[in-house]
Each structure stands twice: as C-alpha cells, then as structure tokens.
Enzyme design. Structure first.
Site, PDB file in Angstrom:
ATOM      1  N   LYS A   1       1.193  -0.909  -0.199  1.00  0.00           N
ATOM      2  CA  LYS A   1       0.318   0.067   0.548  1.00  0.00           C
ATOM      3  C   LYS A   1       0.715   1.170   0.083  1.00  0.00           C
ATOM      4  CE  LYS A   1      -3.637   1.618  -0.957  1.00  0.00           C
ATOM      5  NZ  LYS A   1      -4.444   1.219  -1.951  1.00  0.00           N
TER       6      LYS A   1
ATOM      7  N   SER B   1      -8.260  -0.180  -6.041  1.00  0.00           N
ATOM      8  CA  SER B   1      -8.720   0.247  -4.815  1.00  0.00           C
ATOM      9  C   SER B   1     -10.016   0.575  -4.616  1.00  0.00           C
ATOM     10  CB  SER B   1      -7.772   0.845  -3.566  1.00  0.00           C
ATOM     11  OG  SER B   1      -7.068   1.592  -2.464  1.00  0.00           O
TER      12      SER B   1
END
Length: 584
Positions: A190, A384
């Site tokens: 991430k 995402s």
C-alpha cells in the site's frame, strides 16, 4: 478636472469592452442552442478525420461552441464518441477511410487499446486507415501501428524506447516547509503514502511497479509487432536501440512512409481516386457525430444502462470529473428502478479515493443487483476504491492493461505545527472538555492512544474490504489476502489471480449483459450521467478559465500545489492506488 476626465474615459472604455464581449458571448450561446440538433450531411468520398492529440476521457461534451470565446487548456474528447464515430463510419457508404492525426494522445494504454480495437474493426471492413504525424509519442506509435500507411514528417521523430513508471515524491518539500505527515496503513504494497514519507520507492513498491510495467509493455509491444508484421524479438531489438529518427523508423518498419503533409495528401487522393487539384472531403469526428446514424439504435424499451464513473472517489455531490458518491448513487438508483433498463454496466475509471464513499457505493451496488444484473467494465484504472466498486458486481471485465487491485486502506493526517508556528508565526491555544476533544488536530502531536485509534480504524477497514472482496469473488479470505496487501495488478495479471472474470472492452461487457438477459438481438445502450445542459456547460467553462489562469501564474509549481490541495481535502481513510504513477 483632468483626473476626472481620465476616470470618465476609462469607465466608458470599460463599458464598451463589456458590451462587445457580451455580444460575442450571446452569439456563442445562441449558436449553441441553434445548431445542437442540426443534422450534418456527409459528402460522397469523405475521409473521417480523428484528432487524437487531446485528453481522451471516458465521456466528454460532443462539442465546444464556446471554444472561440475562451482561452482553453488542453482539449478533451470522449472515448465513447470516438468509438461511436468509427463504428458508424464503418457502415457509412460515403466514408471511404480514416485519417489518424495521432502524434501525442493524452491517454493511458487501456483507453488506447479500446480505441485501437475499434479501428481494427473498421479496417476489417475493407476501408483504409492512413496516419500522418510530425512527431509520435510511444502511445501514438501504438495506435498508429494499426494503420495501412503511416507517414512521419521528414524532419520529425518518434519515441519508441519502452515504458517508464515514475512517482513524484514530496518528502523533501514537506521537510523544508515544516509539514509532518502521519501515516496509518495496512499491507506491504500500500504505497500511496510513500511520496509523503520517502524520497524514493520502497523495495515492495519497486517490485510491483516493475511487474505491472513489464506486463503492460509485453502486451502492447506484442500488438505493435503483430500489426507491423514483426516478431516480438525484432520489436525488442528496436526498443533497445532507441530508434527515434524518421529515417530509422522507416528502415525498421515502424512506419511506411516519410514525407511532408502535402505528400501525404497526394497519397490520400490516390486512395480516393480523385484528381491532384481536387479538395479532400475531410469531416471531423465532432462534426460527424451529428451525421445520420447508420447503426440501428435498437429497442428503446430494452436498454443496457452504462453508468460512467471517472476521477477520484469522493463523498457527497460532484461533477463528472470525480466519482461523487451521492451523485453516482442517484444514477445507479434510477437505472435500477427503470423498467426499460434490463441490465447495468458500471464503467469504472479511477485510482480510488475515499474509503467511506467506496463502501457506500458498494452497498448500493448490492441493492441494485436485487433488481437486475450489474456488470463492471474497468477502464485505465479500477484500483483500490475502484476495485471496491467492481468487486460486488456479477461479472468483472478488464482491459489487459487496466491497473487494478490495490486492495488496501490507508489513513493520513498532516501535522503543520512547525510550518504555522515557526515559519509563519501563527500560533493556537484553546481549552478542551475531555481528553480527546481536539482530536485529530493539524497543529499538534497526537498521543500514542490517538494514533492507535486511527490505526484500529485502518485495520478494521482493511478487514472489511478484504472480506467483501473474498465474498464477491467466491474466494477464501486467505486466498484473497494473498493477492491483496495493496498490491497492484494489470488486467492480465488480475485475470490470472482471480480478481477479474473476463479480459475485454466496454463493448464486450455490454454484449454479454445483453445476451444474459436475452435481448442481444435488439437493444439500446444509454450512457449516464446525461450530457450537461448548455447553461451547465457555460458555467463550467467560466470556472475552468479561473483555474487555467492560476495554473499559468504558478507555472511548473501548479501540479505540485494541486497535489497538496487534494491532500488537504482527503477523507481520513483512503482506498487509493499508488499515488500518481506516470507511465511514459
């Protein structure tokens, strides 16, 4: 007295200029209303001219009647309208071929592949595609490679040296101005927060960027090789040799002709079988959009609704430039309740954004599925928060070069105490009724307990995201998490690891949706949200002008200050892909 007359003359001059500008503006508005419904006649032996040297977005206004009145930034054209024009021209007996004006298209490879596939379909009809450019970017070479003849200006050049993925880092700037970002995340990959806390890529981020850049490169250069009648190895050799001149490009078969525009026109006249002095009947895609439709529109009572979502995901109401949860949900609800709509396709083109808005839209998709089937079609990006939207759909389509996955959550807050106190001399003081009344604050340090509170929210958000993704994909949570942790994938890779179902375009998704509800022989496609009204369009242009003027004054600083401004507007928790990866 002299000063008085100066003021009077200045006022009169100002009123005169205002009067002239008002007349011009009214004329523009008048033309907008008067010509919007007129049908364009296509002359025999015409050539459809496609100017791709623009920002190619999912959907854009079909025309800009105010273009002469305003100083414009980069122009935009809609992928939907381009594909529609090409497919209509394929059936139009008056259109003999296409002129590709493609030197520097502003689009990612997912968009360009969909456009390129439609051009191939046009070419299969027996009509010609000729391309001419003074220069060609990597993207232009990719698109133009499908043409029958590819002209490059004698003095021009091209870029054909492979793809490069670049990230802009802001840590050095933040250190200088006294801004301290506070990061909360889940997952090794991430990496959306890295630009604010690092000066280079982490090993994990470098691994994933290398992986998906290589996947995209292998795919697009294989297509170029096929179109140009070469092997993958030959293309690889050309890429490593960094061929850039028109002469070298001709020798290596990347193009078919070197010449000037008048020489290109002479070849076009030969293809059209007209005389040397005859005028070529070019018709622009914008103008051709008003021509007679050759493709049957289908039964209006049997519709496939395509809901287009492009831009950052935000909460509340918004424009077509972002996916604003409330505005987007209104469109989905209308389609779900409309008895004429038999299936829904969500066209998703976003790198993510607000985790809250993403989850709210996911819930609405589950409700819509109770009414009718819902399909997802991924554009350049569906990562995402974009994947959050797609994962609950009945079937997920992705382009081979789509950037998707990035299943993860992060939180970021800014501590600007040093900037405000020490650099600007601004201080704050106050009282609180309870221990955490001033939480979170941008002008002070958070306690360890407060930091744990945010990290707990991030952890819970990640578990929520992965659990719903696992359920939507019919995977075990363990298997889902093995391809999560914020890892980014291309559409090709996501198909292999089970994150998407089908590799295909928006048209493929629409066709499957129609087949599955039994209307494939006669149906109509409707795009939502609907085009802006003339007044909305005018107000948007006025707003764009103030933004354009500011960008001109800021110069090279403009994109960086925009990033910081966007950072300030972010929700506390974000489901967003790695920040602003530029592929060039």
């Amino acid at each position: 007295m002299l000063q008085f007359f100066k003021y009077v003359l200045a006022t009169v001059a100002g009123l005169f200029v205002f009067f002239i500008l008002s007349l011009v503006l009214l004329a523009g508005i008048g033309s907008m209303f008067s010509s919007s419904d007129s049908v364009v006649t296509v002359k025999e032996n015409s050539v459809l001219e496609l100017n791709l040297n623009q920002f190619i977005i999912e959907d854009a206004p079909s025309e800009d009647p105010l273009s002469e009145l305003f100083e414009n930034g980069p122009s935009k054209v809609g992928l939907v309208s381009l594909k529609s024009a090409i497919l209509n021209a394929k059936e139009d007996p008056n259109v003999k071929g296409i002129f590709l004006d493609c030197g520097y298209p502003q689009a990612s490879f997912g968009t360009l592949e969909e456009l390129r596939n439609v051009l191939k379909e046009f070419k299969e009809s027996g009509k010609f595609i000729y391309a001419y450019s003074e220069v060609m970017s990597e993207q232009a070479v990719y698109v133009n490679s499908v043409a029958d003849r590819i002209f490059l200006n004698t003095a021009g050049g091209l870029e054909f040296n492979g793809l490069y993925g670049e990230v802009t880092f802001f840590k050095g700037l933040f250190d200088k101005i006294g801004v301290k970002p506070l990061i909360f995340k889940v997952g090794d990959y991430k990496s959306a927060v890295e630009p604010f806390v690092r000066t280079n890529m982490s090993d994990a981020n470098r691994e994933q960027v290398t992986s998906y850049i290589t996947s995209i490169a292998d795919h697009i250069y294989h297509q170029v090789a096929e179109s140009r009648g070469m092997t993958d190895e030959e293309i690889k050799e050309i890429l490593n040799d960094n061929v850039s001149s028109s002469k070298d490009a001709l020798e290596r078969k990347l193009i078919t002709d070197v010449g000037y525009y008048d020489e290109f026109e002479a070849v076009l006249r030969e293809a059209l079988e007209i005389e040397e002095d005859d005028k070529i009947n070019f018709i622009s895609a914008k103008k051709y959009g008003k021509a007679k439709k050759m493709i049957k529109s289908g039964d209006r009572n049997q519709r496939i609704a395509v809901i287009v979502g492009q831009g950052n995901i935000v909460s509340g109401e918004g424009t077509n430039e972002v996916i604003a949860s409330e505005s987007w949900i209104k469109e989905l609800r209308k389609a779900a309740k409309d008895k004429k709509v038999k299936a829904i396709v969500l066209r998703i083109n976003t790198g993510g954004g607000s985790a809250l808005a993403s989850d709210i839209m996911w819930r609405e998709i589950q409700l819509a599925k109770k009414e009718k089937p819902v399909y997802a079609s991924m554009g350049d990006y569906a990562a995402s928060g974009g994947y959050y939207m797609a994962m609950g759909c009945d079937t997920i389509f992705a382009n081979p070069t789509t950037i998707t996955g990035s299943i993860g959550i992060f939180g970021m807050l800014i501590n600007a105490e040093e900037l405000l106190n020490n650099k600007l001399g601004v201080t704050f003081d106050g009282v609180e009724s309870h221990e955490h009344s001033n939480f979170p604050s941008v002008v002070g340090e958070m306690s360890d307990v407060e930091k744990m509170m945010i990290q707990k929210s991030v952890n819970e958000g990640y578990e929520e995201f992965t659990s719903k993704a696992a359920a939507g994909r019919n995977m075990s949570l363990e298997d889902l998490k093995s391809v999560a942790s914020g890892r980014v994938w291309t559409g090709l890779q996501a198909k292999e690891n089970g994150l998407v179902d089908v590799l295909g375009s928006l048209e493929d998704a629409i066709q499957l949706a129609a087949e599955n509800v039994g209307i494939e022989d006669d149906f109509q496609v409707r795009y939502y949200p609907k085009a802006k009204s003339e007044i909305e369009f005018l107000m948007e242009k006025l707003s764009e002008q103030s933004s354009l003027k500011l960008d001109q004054k800021l110069g090279i600083l403009a994109p960086y200050l925009k990033e910081i401004n966007a950072l300030q507007k972010m929700d506390k928790l974000q489901a967003r892909m790695p920040y602003e990866i530029k592929v060039k």
